[in-house]
Enzyme design. Sequence first.
Site, PDB file in Angstrom:
ATOM      1  N   LYS A 100       0.830  -1.210   0.000  1.00 35.76           N
ATOM      2  CA  LYS A 100       0.000   0.000   0.000  1.00 35.76           C
ATOM      3  C   LYS A 100       0.866   1.261   0.000  1.00 35.76           C
ATOM      4  O   LYS A 100       0.499   2.277  -0.593  1.00 35.76           O
ATOM      5  CB  LYS A 100      -0.965   0.007   1.196  1.00 35.76           C
ATOM      6  CG  LYS A 100      -2.313  -0.583   0.862  1.00 35.76           C
ATOM      7  CD  LYS A 100      -2.297  -2.078   0.773  1.00 35.76           C
ATOM      8  CE  LYS A 100      -2.657  -2.725  -0.476  1.00 35.76           C
ATOM      9  NZ  LYS A 100      -2.523  -4.198  -0.439  1.00 35.76           N
ATOM     10  N   GLY A 156      -0.472 -14.648 -13.159  1.00 38.17           N
ATOM     11  CA  GLY A 156      -1.587 -14.526 -12.222  1.00 38.17           C
ATOM     12  C   GLY A 156      -2.116 -13.104 -12.189  1.00 38.17           C
ATOM     13  O   GLY A 156      -1.439 -12.201 -11.710  1.00 38.17           O
ATOM     14  N   GLY A 205      -4.522 -11.985 -10.325  1.00 39.18           N
ATOM     15  CA  GLY A 205      -5.368 -11.945  -9.127  1.00 39.18           C
ATOM     16  C   GLY A 205      -5.068 -10.665  -8.365  1.00 39.18           C
ATOM     17  O   GLY A 205      -4.630  -9.661  -8.950  1.00 39.18           O
ATOM     18  N   HIS A 239     -22.888  15.817   2.387  1.00 39.28           N
ATOM     19  CA  HIS A 239     -22.695  16.282   1.009  1.00 39.28           C
ATOM     20  C   HIS A 239     -21.594  17.326   0.981  1.00 39.28           C
ATOM     21  O   HIS A 239     -21.567  18.188   1.859  1.00 39.28           O
ATOM     22  CB  HIS A 239     -23.991  16.896   0.491  1.00 39.28           C
ATOM     23  CG  HIS A 239     -23.851  17.475  -0.884  1.00 39.28           C
ATOM     24  ND1 HIS A 239     -23.804  16.691  -2.015  1.00 39.28           N
ATOM     25  CD2 HIS A 239     -23.713  18.776  -1.296  1.00 39.28           C
ATOM     26  CE1 HIS A 239     -23.650  17.476  -3.075  1.00 39.28           C
ATOM     27  NE2 HIS A 239     -23.599  18.747  -2.663  1.00 39.28           N
TER      28      HIS A 239
HETATM   29  P1  FAD Z   1       1.275 -13.993   8.434  1.00 44.07           P
HETATM   30  O1  FAD Z   1       1.092 -12.531   8.309  1.00 44.07           O
HETATM   31  O2  FAD Z   1       1.815 -14.738   7.272  1.00 44.07           O
HETATM   32  O3  FAD Z   1       2.224 -14.210   9.698  1.00 44.07           O
HETATM   33  C1  FAD Z   1       2.651 -15.465  10.095  1.00 44.07           C
HETATM   34  C2  FAD Z   1       3.925 -15.300  10.889  1.00 44.07           C
HETATM   35  O4  FAD Z   1       4.278 -16.552  11.465  1.00 44.07           O
HETATM   36  C3  FAD Z   1       5.127 -14.906  10.019  1.00 44.07           C
HETATM   37  O5  FAD Z   1       5.889 -13.936  10.683  1.00 44.07           O
HETATM   38  C4  FAD Z   1       5.915 -16.201   9.875  1.00 44.07           C
HETATM   39  O6  FAD Z   1       7.293 -15.980   9.646  1.00 44.07           O
HETATM   40  C5  FAD Z   1       5.660 -16.811  11.244  1.00 44.07           C
HETATM   41  N1  FAD Z   1       5.831 -18.259  11.311  1.00 44.07           N
HETATM   42  C6  FAD Z   1       5.447 -19.213  10.427  1.00 44.07           C
HETATM   43  N2  FAD Z   1       5.729 -20.442  10.898  1.00 44.07           N
HETATM   44  C7  FAD Z   1       6.310 -20.256  12.117  1.00 44.07           C
HETATM   45  C8  FAD Z   1       6.821 -21.139  13.103  1.00 44.07           C
HETATM   46  N3  FAD Z   1       6.775 -22.472  12.967  1.00 44.07           N
HETATM   47  N4  FAD Z   1       7.368 -20.608  14.213  1.00 44.07           N
HETATM   48  C9  FAD Z   1       7.426 -19.259  14.404  1.00 44.07           C
HETATM   49  N5  FAD Z   1       6.937 -18.386  13.502  1.00 44.07           N
HETATM   50  C10 FAD Z   1       6.381 -18.878  12.385  1.00 44.07           C
HETATM   51  N6  FAD Z   1      -4.430  -8.786   3.231  1.00 44.07           N
HETATM   52  C11 FAD Z   1      -5.294  -7.795   3.480  1.00 44.07           C
HETATM   53  O7  FAD Z   1      -6.236  -7.981   4.264  1.00 44.07           O
HETATM   54  N7  FAD Z   1      -5.162  -6.577   2.891  1.00 44.07           N
HETATM   55  C12 FAD Z   1      -4.165  -6.312   2.024  1.00 44.07           C
HETATM   56  O8  FAD Z   1      -4.065  -5.191   1.511  1.00 44.07           O
HETATM   57  C13 FAD Z   1      -3.226  -7.331   1.737  1.00 44.07           C
HETATM   58  N8  FAD Z   1      -2.208  -7.112   0.898  1.00 44.07           N
HETATM   59  C14 FAD Z   1      -1.288  -8.106   0.679  1.00 44.07           C
HETATM   60  C15 FAD Z   1      -0.256  -7.848  -0.212  1.00 44.07           C
HETATM   61  C16 FAD Z   1       0.698  -8.826  -0.465  1.00 44.07           C
HETATM   62  C17 FAD Z   1       1.839  -8.536  -1.405  1.00 44.07           C
HETATM   63  C18 FAD Z   1       0.605 -10.083   0.212  1.00 44.07           C
HETATM   64  C19 FAD Z   1       1.645 -11.145  -0.005  1.00 44.07           C
HETATM   65  C20 FAD Z   1      -0.442 -10.343   1.083  1.00 44.07           C
HETATM   66  C21 FAD Z   1      -1.409  -9.356   1.319  1.00 44.07           C
HETATM   67  N9  FAD Z   1      -2.488  -9.578   2.165  1.00 44.07           N
HETATM   68  C22 FAD Z   1      -3.390  -8.580   2.387  1.00 44.07           C
HETATM   69  C23 FAD Z   1      -2.679 -10.861   2.844  1.00 44.07           C
HETATM   70  C24 FAD Z   1      -2.187 -10.744   4.293  1.00 44.07           C
HETATM   71  O9  FAD Z   1      -0.820 -10.387   4.287  1.00 44.07           O
HETATM   72  C25 FAD Z   1      -2.395 -12.059   5.015  1.00 44.07           C
HETATM   73  O10 FAD Z   1      -3.745 -12.450   4.935  1.00 44.07           O
HETATM   74  C26 FAD Z   1      -2.029 -11.909   6.490  1.00 44.07           C
HETATM   75  O11 FAD Z   1      -0.687 -11.508   6.642  1.00 44.07           O
HETATM   76  C27 FAD Z   1      -2.237 -13.228   7.229  1.00 44.07           C
HETATM   77  O12 FAD Z   1      -1.943 -13.048   8.568  1.00 44.07           O
HETATM   78  P2  FAD Z   1      -1.446 -14.253   9.478  1.00 44.07           P
HETATM   79  O13 FAD Z   1      -1.195 -13.647  10.812  1.00 44.07           O
HETATM   80  O14 FAD Z   1      -2.364 -15.389   9.354  1.00 44.07           O
HETATM   81  O15 FAD Z   1      -0.066 -14.739   8.830  1.00 44.07           O
HETATM   82  P1  NAD Z   2      -5.155 -14.791  -6.008  1.00 42.16           P
HETATM   83  O1  NAD Z   2      -5.846 -16.052  -5.687  1.00 42.16           O
HETATM   84  O2  NAD Z   2      -5.816 -13.504  -5.705  1.00 42.16           O
HETATM   85  O3  NAD Z   2      -4.791 -14.734  -7.548  1.00 42.16           O
HETATM   86  C1  NAD Z   2      -4.050 -15.719  -8.177  1.00 42.16           C
HETATM   87  C2  NAD Z   2      -4.389 -15.686  -9.650  1.00 42.16           C
HETATM   88  O4  NAD Z   2      -3.482 -16.525 -10.321  1.00 42.16           O
HETATM   89  C3  NAD Z   2      -5.791 -16.208  -9.941  1.00 42.16           C
HETATM   90  O5  NAD Z   2      -6.455 -15.321 -10.816  1.00 42.16           O
HETATM   91  C4  NAD Z   2      -5.537 -17.557 -10.592  1.00 42.16           C
HETATM   92  O6  NAD Z   2      -6.526 -17.905 -11.528  1.00 42.16           O
HETATM   93  C5  NAD Z   2      -4.202 -17.327 -11.245  1.00 42.16           C
HETATM   94  N1  NAD Z   2      -3.415 -18.534 -11.470  1.00 42.16           N
HETATM   95  C6  NAD Z   2      -3.298 -19.623 -10.668  1.00 42.16           C
HETATM   96  N2  NAD Z   2      -2.425 -20.506 -11.220  1.00 42.16           N
HETATM   97  C7  NAD Z   2      -1.992 -19.949 -12.383  1.00 42.16           C
HETATM   98  C8  NAD Z   2      -1.073 -20.350 -13.385  1.00 42.16           C
HETATM   99  N3  NAD Z   2      -0.423 -21.504 -13.302  1.00 42.16           N
HETATM  100  N4  NAD Z   2      -0.864 -19.535 -14.438  1.00 42.16           N
HETATM  101  C9  NAD Z   2      -1.512 -18.346 -14.538  1.00 42.16           C
HETATM  102  N5  NAD Z   2      -2.391 -17.914 -13.609  1.00 42.16           N
HETATM  103  C10 NAD Z   2      -2.627 -18.694 -12.539  1.00 42.16           C
HETATM  104  O7  NAD Z   2      -3.725 -14.906  -5.277  1.00 42.16           O
HETATM  105  P2  NAD Z   2      -2.576 -13.844  -5.120  1.00 42.16           P
HETATM  106  O8  NAD Z   2      -2.821 -12.681  -6.000  1.00 42.16           O
HETATM  107  O9  NAD Z   2      -1.307 -14.603  -5.215  1.00 42.16           O
HETATM  108  O10 NAD Z   2      -2.764 -13.405  -3.627  1.00 42.16           O
HETATM  109  C11 NAD Z   2      -2.686 -14.374  -2.559  1.00 42.16           C
HETATM  110  C12 NAD Z   2      -3.611 -14.014  -1.429  1.00 42.16           C
HETATM  111  O11 NAD Z   2      -3.151 -12.860  -0.753  1.00 42.16           O
HETATM  112  C13 NAD Z   2      -5.003 -13.729  -1.924  1.00 42.16           C
HETATM  113  O12 NAD Z   2      -5.805 -14.843  -1.672  1.00 42.16           O
HETATM  114  C14 NAD Z   2      -5.470 -12.561  -1.138  1.00 42.16           C
HETATM  115  O13 NAD Z   2      -6.440 -12.974  -0.224  1.00 42.16           O
HETATM  116  C15 NAD Z   2      -4.249 -12.063  -0.388  1.00 42.16           C
HETATM  117  N6  NAD Z   2      -4.013 -10.679  -0.800  1.00 42.16           N
HETATM  118  C16 NAD Z   2      -4.964  -9.752  -0.468  1.00 42.16           C
HETATM  119  C17 NAD Z   2      -4.814  -8.452  -0.867  1.00 42.16           C
HETATM  120  C18 NAD Z   2      -5.869  -7.462  -0.521  1.00 42.16           C
HETATM  121  O14 NAD Z   2      -6.669  -7.736   0.364  1.00 42.16           O
HETATM  122  N7  NAD Z   2      -5.925  -6.321  -1.170  1.00 42.16           N
HETATM  123  C19 NAD Z   2      -3.705  -8.069  -1.595  1.00 42.16           C
HETATM  124  C20 NAD Z   2      -2.770  -9.035  -1.927  1.00 42.16           C
HETATM  125  C21 NAD Z   2      -2.936 -10.337  -1.500  1.00 42.16           C
END
Ligand code: FAD
Ligand code: NAD
Length: 478
Positions: free
Chosen positions: A58, A186, A188, A449
């Site tokens: 973000k 992807g 997505g 508004h």
């Molecule tokens: P995580 O945030 O993955 O945290 C898990 C933690 O546990 C990590 O620090 C990991 O290292 C640690 N861990 C794992 N195994 C062990 C172990 N055995 N011992 C000790 N520590 C361990 N979601 C949104 O809602 N809004 C968004 O805008 C958004 N944007 C995203 C953008 C990107 C690029 C990505 C990759 C994801 C995004 N997400 C977003 C998804 C969001 O990041 C995840 O849904 C969220 O972080 C999940 O939270 P969690 O606490 O379950 O796990």
């Molecule tokens: P996603 O599930 O959103 O999108 C993955 C995309 O890749 C899908 O459209 C799928 O059809 C496509 N795909 C799968 N296999 C493929 C292949 N072999 N070749 C081409 N396309 C393929 O997953 P993501 O974008 O990797 O994000 C992972 C998760 O992280 C999401 O489930 C989302 O919940 C979370 N996330 C959330 C936010 C947010 O809330 N704004 C932002 C980033 C990530």
Amino acid sequence: MAERYDLIVIGAGPAGYTAAIRAAQLGLKTACVDDWRDEKNQPALGGTCLNAGCIPSKALLESSEFYVLARDQGAQRGLKFSGLSLDLGAMLAHKDKVVSDLTRGIATLFKVNGVTWIPGRGKLLSKNRVEITGQNTQTVEAEHVILASGSTPVNLKSAAHDGRFIVDSQNALAFEAVPKRLGIIGAGVIGLELGSVWRRLGAEVLLLEAQEEFLSIVDEQVAREAHKQFSAQGLDIRLGARVLESRVEKNTVVVRYQDKNGEHVEKVDRLIVAVGRRPNTENLFAPETGLLLDEWGFVHVDEHCRSNLPNVYAIGDVVRGPMLAHKGMEEGAMVAERIAGHVSQVDYDVVPCVIYTDPEIAWVGKTEKALKQAGEAYRVGLFPFAANGRAKAMGNAVGFVKILANAETDRVRGVHLIGPHCSELVAATVLAMSYGASSEDMALTMFAHPTLSEAVHEAALAVSGRAIHIAQIKRSKP
Ligand code: FAD
Ligand code: NAD
């Protein structure tokens, strides 16, 4: 003798740190184990979300949007920038500072709430014993354990990561230069958000999406509008594309893929693989614990996040449901409260989802497709931002708000938004749905508004054909 806690949380992402803080607030002696290391190899709290997900993405989306506004819209609004240029280093440094401020903020919250932070890797040995491997190995005991280990990107055999040319989302948040041509597998959520960042900064962006349908998770009308807008911004989205092979040749990635027209070859400077994420369960628990995983590899839990082992819970990305930070946080708070003897639950029917592109996409509840499939009769109210004064003033009058209400009861069943600041606008509709509001309840509510939120009001009025600022030809007798 092993240190004993009321609760040990494995994982300090949004799900785990929320659970730990809430449990400590409720008087439980709580420890949180986490193995994340920052780029200086120091332990950092916040998990994927703060370190490599929600927050850094973000920060880059905000900065890149600012750049595009100055570059493309400034002159038209009477602001002339001479010599406007991009300092990517400064933009990345801003992002890194936001991240470190927030991760240090969680450390402070742990401190003030009395949560013990144990850097290291946790493994469930039995229902109340956890082995922690860090600087040294120790075993701690707890009455309750919460698994919150999160998720990691799915790898593709046809595009194996090398951390430099073929990368995952984490590497793609820190490219040292703007790639001239960027490929993304992807289209997505991650593909579209990161594709938008690098497109705005000047890259040509090619998205290869396996499905024939664009953004199949969102409302079809929203997906059509999004496709139109993203294509106009220059995102080259190719649907039904199956990647067969990717190889690095002389600092270029050569991608071979197939679609209904046959095989194609594209050359890109960097390739991001963004095809979903998988739960982190590897080495999380000893097999003799008997912890059950579901058929997709998530920790099996019930609606209260209880695993099959007594006093062992799992929350966030490592369990079923959308992989969203706020969903994990709500589960964390619920489990902590239930452990402390409170009544608490998560309403999984009203989880808001947002895609932070421009226009932003947000939704909550059912899509039209889902209502049709369930045979539920509904009415639609739609209001375009083109008729909203504030959106016009902002120079961003794109998209619409669409409300779906049950035809008989008028209860709001789904809200779908595409347009400016929809990530914020969706909140009011989540609140309305959480309280079981009807479209009439929303229509009877006053909105300030001129605000974008008036589009939500007008969409609610439109359900019964009485929106004011669009022509809804429907005359009722006086
Ligand atoms: P995580 O945030 O993955 O945290 C898990 C933690 O546990 C990590 O620090 C990991 O290292 C640690 N861990 C794992 N195994 C062990 C172990 N055995 N011992 C000790 N520590 C361990 N979601 C949104 O809602 N809004 C968004 O805008 C958004 N944007 C995203 C953008 C990107 C690029 C990505 C990759 C994801 C995004 N997400 C977003 C998804 C969001 O990041 C995840 O849904 C969220 O972080 C999940 O939270 P969690 O606490 O379950 O796990
Ligand atoms: P996603 O599930 O959103 O999108 C993955 C995309 O890749 C899908 O459209 C799928 O059809 C496509 N795909 C799968 N296999 C493929 C292949 N072999 N070749 C081409 N396309 C393929 O997953 P993501 O974008 O990797 O994000 C992972 C998760 O992280 C999401 O489930 C989302 O919940 C979370 N996330 C959330 C936010 C947010 O809330 N704004 C932002 C980033 C990530």
